[in-house]
Design an enzyme around this catalytic site. Structure first.
Site, PDB file in Angstrom:
ATOM      1  CE1 TYR A  72      -4.386   1.452   0.716  1.00 29.97           C
ATOM      2  CE2 TYR A  72      -2.968   3.368   1.426  1.00 29.97           C
ATOM      3  CZ  TYR A  72      -3.941   2.900   1.054  1.00 29.97           C
ATOM      4  OH  TYR A  72      -5.072   3.827   1.021  1.00 29.97           O
ATOM      5  CG  PHE A 124      -8.880  15.427 -24.857  1.00 30.61           C
ATOM      6  CD1 PHE A 124      -9.140  14.921 -25.966  1.00 30.61           C
ATOM      7  CD2 PHE A 124      -9.622  14.711 -23.614  1.00 30.61           C
ATOM      8  CE1 PHE A 124      -9.550  13.844 -26.413  1.00 30.61           C
ATOM      9  CE2 PHE A 124      -9.770  13.470 -23.947  1.00 30.61           C
ATOM     10  CZ  PHE A 124     -10.028  12.794 -25.206  1.00 30.61           C
ATOM     11  CG  ASP A 125     -13.659  14.625 -24.851  1.00 28.16           C
ATOM     12  OD1 ASP A 125     -12.442  14.130 -24.604  1.00 28.16           O
ATOM     13  OD2 ASP A 125     -14.381  13.666 -25.454  1.00 28.16           O
ATOM     14  CG  ASP A 215      -4.000  17.145 -22.200  1.00 29.40           C
ATOM     15  OD1 ASP A 215      -3.431  15.922 -21.870  1.00 29.40           O
ATOM     16  OD2 ASP A 215      -5.263  17.310 -22.266  1.00 29.40           O
ATOM     17  CB  ALA A 217      -2.419  12.183 -23.920  1.00 27.37           C
ATOM     18  CE  LYS A 258      -5.720   8.863 -24.753  1.00 25.62           C
ATOM     19  NZ  LYS A 258      -5.838  10.141 -24.316  1.00 25.62           N
ATOM     20  CG  HIS A 450     -18.800  12.416 -26.773  1.00 25.26           C
ATOM     21  ND1 HIS A 450     -18.505  13.307 -25.981  1.00 25.26           N
ATOM     22  CD2 HIS A 450     -17.553  11.477 -26.702  1.00 25.26           C
ATOM     23  CE1 HIS A 450     -17.587  13.017 -25.285  1.00 25.26           C
ATOM     24  NE2 HIS A 450     -16.854  11.984 -25.779  1.00 25.26           N
TER      25      HIS A 450
END
Ligand SMILES: *Cc1c(COP(=O)(O)O)cnc(C)c1O
Length: 458
Positions: A72, A124-125, A215, A217, A258, A450
């Site tokens: 842990y 990004f969404d 961001d 990715a 990604k 979506h």
């Protein structure tokens, strides 16, 4: 004879995929309410819905899975990941999260309040969703070149510095908690951001006293494009380029699904200890203790190895050339695509492809359904449905581009599959003039609609 290009890996394990008949697909997509997310994977022959978490791990990554430490607190897997992140990105502090949007949730809980403004390049969404969920606004400062799909421009992901400065001048510093630069720019077509642009954004942000977060990715694919296209980088290694890229950021969010080629995982990287300390509380609340943050030890091990796999030049060359191999076939046939091709996907310009379908009937979605029915190939709409309604007016937002994205999973499909995809789309293209009607929405969620939208054929 000149030796042709060939993949830099071979296959050690295979998975069966399923063919189907056109009649079966017509029935299945109707039952799925014409939402491609509602199809079962067995109903899809070639799945280009996303390149997120759908890659094939390497033998080295699978070996690392066996070495996972599931303690842990203080697990060796945590330290292995910490060291890999420091080594590849240079960030001193990091928090593990279960995926990219979880990293956004933790970071934005720390930084963003209602009424704030967050400039960036085509957020990004999920990023936009997390900003708007906090009653803040995402302001798109992408360069105009990005919206001309056929225009050959090497760095269509760039931030427009004039647009950015307008925002930075318009609002007080207290109302702009961060600038987000998405590398590569997913929404505008997997398009890279140049090193020069990152450097300039960072300098401008410093002038106004605002932090920059990447961001990240597809940071490795972005680095590949810098190496191939930007002056002065041809002789630098991918890892050297990556290091310089991140030197222009105060922190990063990462969807490891990604470019780190794992099926699940994410993290946040920071330079600023104060922000890291503040974010720690949210990480523990939402994700788990800071030594695992929603990931198993084995997942952290595979991710650490994936950061090295994903920044190998030979791997990146194989991947990006495969995407271009598909794109070139479509382009040679006259199918309108975002050009130059992006790193992870081919984006079809649906407005130019299906010129008879009105925008109120969801053009890119219509093309996605037609491609599925034609060949069992599943792409995804990047258009009006994805754009959601305007949170203030409740009206549909019609983006400049209606795109059908064909995202290519990493190390998964062969070039025969690319040929099959191209043939399916060419068949739809040949009958494009007969496609005149699209869909109407029967049911939708207020945010990120979506994923669950239900449609009726008109
Ligand atoms: C995928 C992605 C995210 C969100 O990551 P998830 O792992 O899907 O939660 C954020 N930003 C960009 C640019 C992405 O591509």
């Amino acid at each position: 004879m000149k030796l042709p290009f060939a993949e830099s890996y071979k296959t050690k394990m295979v998975e069966t995929i399923h063919r189907s008949s056109r009649a079966e697909r017509e029935q299945w997509i109707k039952e799925a309410k014409y939402n491609l997310f509602n199809l079962r994977s067995e109903q899809v022959f070639i799945d280009l819905l996303t390149d997120s978490g759908t890659g094939a791990m390497s033998d080295k990554q699978w070996s690392e899975m066996m070495l996972g430490d599931e303690s842990y607190a203080g697990a060796s897997s945590y330290y292995k990941l910490k060291d890999a992140i420091k080594d590849i990105t240079g960030f001193e502090y990091f928090l593990p999260t279960h995926q990219g949007r979880a990293a956004e949730n933790v970071l934005f809980s720390t930084l963003i309040k209602a009424g704030d403004v967050v400039p960036g390049n085509s957020h990004f969404d999920t990023t936009k969703g997390h900003i708007e969920f906090r009653h803040a606004h995402a302001v798109d400062c992408t360069i105009d070149e990005a919206f001309h799909t056929e225009l050959d421009y090497p760095f269509k992901g760039n931030v427009d510095l004039n647009k950015l400065e307008t925002v930075l001048k318009q609002y007080p510093k207290e109302q702009i908690p961060l600038i987000i630069v998405t590398i590569t720019n997913n929404t505008s077509g997997g398009q890279p951001v140049s090193m020069k642009n990152m450097r300039e954004v960072h300098a401008m942000a410093a002038k106004y006293g605002i932090p920059v977060y990447f961001d990240s990715a597809r940071f490795a694919e972005n680095a590949y494009f810098i190496k191939i296209r930007e002056e002065g980088y041809a002789d630098k290694s991918i890892r050297e380029i990556v290091k310089e890229m991140f030197s222009y950021a105060d922190g990063m969010t990462m969807s490891s699904k990604k470019d780190a080629i794992v099926n699940m995982g994410g993290f946040i990287g920071f330079n600023n200890k104060e922000v890291y300390d503040k974010a720690t509380m949210y990480n523990i609340l939402f994700e788990g203790f800071i030594n695992y943050g929603g990931m198993s030890g084995r997942d952290m091990n595979a991710l650490a190895q994936g950061l090295y796999d994903g920044t190998e030049f030979n791997y990146l060359e194989t991947r990006i050339k495969q995407v271009a191999y598909l794109g070139q076939q479509l382009r040679d046939y006259g199918i309108p695509t975002q050009y130059p091709f992006g790193g992870h996907a081919i984006f079809i310009d649906a407005k130019k492809f299906l010129h008879n379908v009105p925008k109120e009937e969801y053009i890119a979605q219509t093309l996605g359904v037609e491609l599925y029915i034609e060949g069992g190939v599943r792409g995804v709409e990047i258009g009006t449905i994805l754009a959601d309604r305007d949170p203030d007016t409740g009206k549909n937002r019609y983006p400049d581009l209606e795109l059908l994205r064909l995202a290519i999973p990493r190390r998964v499909y062969s070039n025969n599959h690319m040929d099959y995809i191209a043939a399916s789309l060419i068949n739809v293209f040949d009958r494009r003039n007969e496609i005149k009607r699209g869909f109407k929405i029967l049911k939708e969620a207020p945010i990120l609609r979506h994923f669950t939208v239900e449609l009726e054929k008109l």
